[in-house]
Design a protein around this motif. Sequence first.
Motif, PDB file in Angstrom:
ATOM      1  N   THR A 298       0.843  -1.183   0.000  1.00 54.02           N
ATOM      2  CA  THR A 298       0.000   0.000   0.000  1.00 54.02           C
ATOM      3  C   THR A 298       0.883   1.238   0.000  1.00 54.02           C
ATOM      4  OG1 THR A 298      -1.696  -1.170   1.274  1.00 54.02           O
ATOM      5  CG2 THR A 298      -1.857   1.230   1.165  1.00 54.02           C
ATOM      6  N   SER A 300       0.490   5.279   0.071  1.00 55.06           N
ATOM      7  CA  SER A 300      -0.452   6.375   0.287  1.00 55.06           C
ATOM      8  C   SER A 300       0.296   7.700   0.329  1.00 55.06           C
ATOM      9  CB  SER A 300      -1.216   6.183   1.607  1.00 55.06           C
ATOM     10  OG  SER A 300      -1.897   4.947   1.625  1.00 55.06           O
ATOM     11  N   SER A 334      -8.667   7.755  -4.600  1.00 59.48           N
ATOM     12  CA  SER A 334      -8.252   9.107  -4.246  1.00 59.48           C
ATOM     13  C   SER A 334      -9.485   9.951  -3.983  1.00 59.48           C
ATOM     14  CB  SER A 334      -7.419   9.738  -5.371  1.00 59.48           C
ATOM     15  OG  SER A 334      -8.171   9.779  -6.570  1.00 59.48           O
ATOM     16  N   THR A 341      -4.254   6.609  -2.682  1.00 59.79           N
ATOM     17  CA  THR A 341      -3.715   5.339  -2.203  1.00 59.79           C
ATOM     18  C   THR A 341      -3.706   4.339  -3.355  1.00 59.79           C
ATOM     19  OG1 THR A 341      -4.546   5.683   0.052  1.00 59.79           O
ATOM     20  CG2 THR A 341      -4.004   3.423  -0.592  1.00 59.79           C
ATOM     21  N   CYS A 343      -2.969   0.324  -4.091  1.00 54.79           N
ATOM     22  CA  CYS A 343      -2.812  -1.001  -3.486  1.00 54.79           C
ATOM     23  C   CYS A 343      -2.401  -1.994  -4.568  1.00 54.79           C
ATOM     24  CB  CYS A 343      -4.108  -1.453  -2.821  1.00 54.79           C
ATOM     25  SG  CYS A 343      -4.635  -0.401  -1.453  1.00 54.79           S
TER      26      CYS A 343
END
Length: 363
Positions: A298, A300, A334, A341, A343
């Motif tokens: 992840t 961010s 977003s 973010t 993933c």
Amino acid sequence: MPSKLRWIGSPQIKHVMEMLGLPSFLLDVSVDAAGQGQFRFSHVSGQHERETGIDAAALVGKAPHDVLPQRQADTVVANYERCRAKRGVESYEEILELASGSRWWRTTLSPIFGAGKDGPVTQILGVALDVTESTLQEIELTQQLSAQKAAAEKVRAFATNSMLDSKSPLRSVLAHLDMVREGFLDLGDGKSQHLDSIQTVVVEAIAELDEVLHSTSHLRESPVEFVEIDLAHMCRDIAALVDPEGRISMSLPSHPVLGDWAVTQVVLRCLLEQATLRAVSVIDVAVEASGKDTLAFTISDDSAFEQSGVECVGDIAMAAALVKERGGAMTTTSCLNEGATVCVTLPGHMHEMQAAQPDARAS
């Protein structure tokens, strides 16, 4: 315990460094009041100066933070401190941004001990080997292999569908043969044998198609070969490249993992570079296990604008293709004033001996 490396004095060390014919450097080591190592360049070999383009006179007597961008200095100091603290040889690959561009190095640090049975580490000898060409070839081959696998998968899917399409009419032939045999009267003219021959040919053809389908089914299921990845070191190196002056505060993972090194390197490099371009001041990178043999990354950031629906182009498109080819997934979310973010899931798993420590914040 292996014998410790000791020298009578620096002149002998410097002489050996020049004889090696490899880029090498010597660090003087001291310890501050908090027990942390302090490092200053004591000597840089002529070969180091020639291959890196860094003037030796600009390094000698200086600490890494005096001569290197902050993020890069943080990275190399962490390597030196690991060598000092464990009192043993430290070997790793690193990528450094030089005047000639980004270069990959295989660096080995050897501690040199002072007098006494348990003398302190007074110096560290570093020897580096330029492995840029082989590392870039590995990454390029990984990308080419990804494209080739994707193309091969399309061919395999086409062939599989073709064989399945071929089996359908063959089964229809068998059904029609059964219909013909209903009420069929054998007149002794050989037609019954012809029907039997046709059935045998059709049944064997279906069996051969099934055998081919079965023999290729393992291709999709072949396991990915995992290697140990020092994720903390990898992320620090990437951070030093994408944010050399330390403008962004980054929380980076400290867990070792097992996975595909080249794919992980390429994907994280692309995503961290994009996050650095977007971020205002903060980036968080985390990794955790997500099911069997799957890692979830992840990334961010605190970007302050809406980014939904952004098209995957350039390096991000390449990263997305690599992730997809490895059976993973990439999602982006977003929201205005809440950051973005990304993933990503990739094959791999957490290292069994991972240290139970929080992720490090590199500011």
